[in-house]
Design an enzyme around this catalytic site. Structure first.
Site, PDB file in Angstrom:
ATOM      1  N   HIS A  63       0.366  36.547  12.230  1.00 57.46           N
ATOM      2  CA  HIS A  63       1.311  35.735  11.026  1.00 57.46           C
ATOM      3  C   HIS A  63       2.573  34.858  11.781  1.00 57.46           C
ATOM      4  CE1 HIS A  63      -0.305  37.134   7.676  1.00 57.46           C
ATOM      5  NE2 HIS A  63       0.267  38.386   7.492  1.00 57.46           N
ATOM      6  N   GLN A  85      -0.151  27.568  -3.240  1.00 58.89           N
ATOM      7  CA  GLN A  85       1.310  27.287  -4.126  1.00 58.89           C
ATOM      8  C   GLN A  85       1.379  28.635  -4.988  1.00 58.89           C
ATOM      9  OE1 GLN A  85       1.241  23.497  -6.015  1.00 58.89           O
ATOM     10  NE2 GLN A  85       1.079  22.759  -4.155  1.00 58.89           N
TER      11      GLN A  85
HETATM   12  S1  SF4 Z   1      -6.439  27.113  -5.451  1.00 63.68           S
HETATM   13 FE1  SF4 Z   1      -5.410  29.171  -5.854  1.00 63.68          FE
HETATM   14  S2  SF4 Z   1      -6.084  30.441  -4.955  1.00 63.68           S
HETATM   15 FE2  SF4 Z   1      -6.514  28.550  -3.689  1.00 63.68          FE
HETATM   16  S3  SF4 Z   1      -4.613  28.398  -2.439  1.00 63.68           S
HETATM   17 FE3  SF4 Z   1      -4.325  27.230  -4.367  1.00 63.68          FE
HETATM   18  S4  SF4 Z   1      -3.200  28.953  -5.605  1.00 63.68           S
HETATM   19 FE4  SF4 Z   1      -4.304  29.854  -4.015  1.00 63.68          FE
END
Ligand code: SF4
Ligand SMILES: Cc1cc2nc3c(=O)[nH]c(=O)nc-3n(C[C@H](O)[C@H](O)[C@H](O)COP(=O)(O)O)c2cc1C
Length: 649
Positions: free
Chosen positions: A252, A339
């Protein structure tokens, strides 16, 4: 002797689903009072969706190994009892599930953290206490006891988390292990902790129990393991009784992106191949495998025996079954934005998904058939409108979607040209397909006014945003980010960007793209970020200066897990950033500002305005997305509001 997890390799998507492992994701539900029931529903949907094997998020085998102040621990008979609902629900859905055992070591965010040596991590304010030799024996016993409890709870096995820089990796690397006893020094001593855990877990849980070991296929930190050493670790844990070797990429604290949008699809499979060459147990490739064709290619090349999909399983619980049916257009593709999943961890919210807001809300966001189908008009075909129209139609409503532009997608059409965001185009195609299958009448190139909207029982206003024009003298000389991103305006050599929110960063990355972006090719990505070498030098075509009025830190609105990647990319290209700026005027020489009480000229032949948006609302009705609130573009909120409204209508 150990359970078989897959059938022989074939060349179609028909075999890929049997090779799909759902990668471990700590959802934030683990420590909530209603967490077990919600996790049971979450995993059961993915088992029903065809995942061959599911790995839970990490649970610590003891108190010191907890990741945060909230208890996500699996160490008592009561924990086993509480968990029973999870494997039961997965088995009822026809799947198999293993519990991940993760000891955070020096990565825990609390006062009781322990490690092989008392060396602080650069990403944690707390310094760990050095474990005594007796305590090390106890930690190993804690792992084996947790495995026995997992079997009693009904799990099919455990995954032992030995990657990403957690406790086991801290024992393996000289970066974090300065011990001089039998647990430190030569590699054969440092690997003992990992292999003893696997050995005792196997002995305690029996030969039929699945024991996955998640190995760090690449450490990506100074003082981490070299390729040959990683192969030695792989052989040691295989000899100790591991059933499967899953992989993780990078600690990380590594300053190389490993799961962000900058990472090419399937970009680390080459590192898994090295492990496959070292052991005879099946090996699993991981990270940024988000389409069936990427997974298939990895298997066909022989880089791995299985593929792990984590976020892709948030985006689409039925990924494996759809791949099996060859129904690629029906797959909701993960856009790697982080996000609503990984970033949520840092703000204490349960993980979900931007493009699939139902993820993590399986018991709360329920789309029942509409008791009385209604005529619904959705005005606007951006993320909010697409999400609402698709769900409403699937509930049985008669839905018409009006989109003023010639194509669906709204702000996604701008986003998809930004480096790393090309998968946004996948989302538009997916939702367009879903509208078609749901029987939505789609009217593109059609502005909806009072006449068009007459006769609808419900009107949904998802008309999005207009770029805001700040009141700066000479602003008419500037251009909007919209015109830059859609290719109407070509920027000159010297560029000033007014506004430093997410869009300002996106525009800067877009302008630098041809020169500095790591292309979507694993070898070029590795060269760009200096994996195994020094990073390739940047040759920026534009001299960019970013300006903002507030004194808040640069890029503070960017996601916690992705913002640093953007900042690093801009810094490497010599992008200048000025905050606390007062704008005086824009003229042919550039932007005249006052900063720190001094007047300055930021020379620019192109000034690009990225100073926020205002809601666009020509009609009245249920407001969602940018039309409701436009301060910062927020796809996550837009898609969620669309889905929640559709569930209520
Ligand atoms: S699309 Fe959904 S699962 Fe993929 S990174 Fe964005 S929030 Fe996370
Ligand atoms: C919300 C979230 C939580 C995660 N939690 C864990 C975890 O508890 N244990 C673990 O080994 N990996 C965890 N990961 C990492 C994933 O297993 C995986 O390595 C990473 O997401 C990259 O794979 P992907 O591109 O398929 O998502 C997590 C990832 C996400 C997005």
């Amino acid at each position: 002797m150990y359970p078989r997890l897959f059938t022989p390799l074939d060349l179609g998507f028909a075999v890929l689903p049997n090779r799909i492992l759902m990668g471990s994701m700590h959802t934030g539900l683990e420590s909530r009072p209603d967490g077990m029931a919600r996790l049971a529903a979450f995993y059961a949907e993915r088992a029903k969706g065809g995942a061959a094997l599911i790995v839970t998020g990490g649970f610590s085998p003891n108190a010191e190994g907890n990741l945060g102040p909230h208890r996500a621990e699996f160490s008592t008979a009561q924990d086993a009892e509480n968990h029973r609902v999870i494997p039961r629900a997965v088995h009822d859905a026809g799947g198999r599930i293993v519990l991940q055992l993760l000891h955070s070591g020096r990565y825990g965010f609390h006062e009781q953290i322990v490690a092989p040596s008392a060396i602080k991590s650069p990403i944690n304010p707390h310094t760990p206490r050095e474990l005594t030799a007796r305590e090390i024996e106890q930690v190993i016993d804690d792992f084996s006891r947790a495995a026995t409890l997992a079997r009693e709870a009904g799990y099919d096995g455990v995954e032992i988390m030995g990657s990403e820089g957690y406790l086991i990796t801290q024992f393996l690397a000289t970066r974090t292990n300065h011990r001089t006893d039998e647990w430190g020094g030569a590699l054969e001593n440092r690997v003992r902790f990992a292999s003893e855990i696997v050995r005792r877990v196997r002995a305690a849980a029996g030969p039929q129990f699945i024991v996955v070991y998640r190995i760090s296929a690449l450490d990506l930190v100074e003082g981490g393991l070299e390729a040959a050493e990683i192969q030695t670790v792989a052989r040691a844990v295989a000899d100790a009784g591991a059933t499967l070797l899953n992989t993780g990429i990078g600690w990380h604290e590594a300053r190389i992106p490993t799961i962000a949008q900058a990472v090419p699809r399937g970009g680390f499979a080459w590192a898994t191949r090295r492990l496959k060459e070292a052991v005879s147990i099946p090996v699993v490739a991981s990270n940024r495998i988000n389409t069936p064709e990427v997974g298939e290619a990895i298997l066909v090349r022989g880089d791995a025996d299985m593929v792990s999909l984590a976020r892709a399983m948030l985006a689409d619980a039925d990924f494996a079954n759809k791949a099996k049916a060859g129904d690629r257009p029906a797959i909701n593709i993960c856009i790697a934005c982080n996000q609503a999943c990984l970033d949520h961890y840092f703000i204490g919210q349960p993980a979900s998904c931007v493009v699939n807001p139902r993820a993590g809300r399986e018991t709360k966001l329920v789309f029942n058939p509409a008791p009385k189908p209604k005529r619904i008009a959705v005005v606007g075909g951006g993320p909010a409108g697409l999400s609402c129209a698709a769900h409403a139609a699937e509930r049985g409503h008669e839905v018409t979607l009006f989109e003023k532009a010639a194509e669906l997608g709204g702000q996604f059409n701008l986003a998809k040209v930004i480096p790393g965001k090309h998968d946004f185009g996948e989302s538009i195609a997916y939702f367009a397909e879903r509208l078609k299958r749901g029987g939505v009448r789609v009217m593109v190139g059609k502005e909806a006014g009072a006449r068009e909207l007459a006769g609808y029982e419900e009107i949904v206003v998802a008309t999005g945003v207009d770029p805001r024009t700040p009141p700066i003298p000479g602003i008419e000389r500037a251009v909007s980010y919209v015109d830059v991103l859609n290719g109407k305006v070509q920027a000159g050599r010297n560029v000033a960007i007014v506004g430093m929110g997410g869009i300002g960063f996106d525009v800067a990355l877009y302008l630098l793209e041809r020169d500095s972006r790591a292309p979507y090719d694993p070898a070029a990505f590795a060269a760009h970020w200096g994996i195994g070498n020094t990073p390739a030098p940047a040759k920026p075509r534009h001299q960019i200066t970013m300006l903002k009025r507030s004194h808040t830190p640069f890029g503070h609105t960017l996601g916690r897990t992705t913002g640093w990647v953007h900042r690093a990319e801009l810094a490497r290209n010599g992008v200048r950033m000025l905050k606390g700026v007062e704008y005086r005027r824009i003229d042919e020489r550039g932007v005249h500002i006052t900063v720190d009480g001094k007047e300055r000229l930021v020379e620019a032949d192109t000034v690009i305005v990225c100073a926020g948006q205002t809601p666009r609302r020509q009609v009245s009705g249920h407001l969602i997305g940018g039309a409701k609130e436009a301060s910062e573009l927020d796809t996550k909120r837009a898609m969620l509001e669309g889905a929640e409204l559709a569930a209520r209508l």
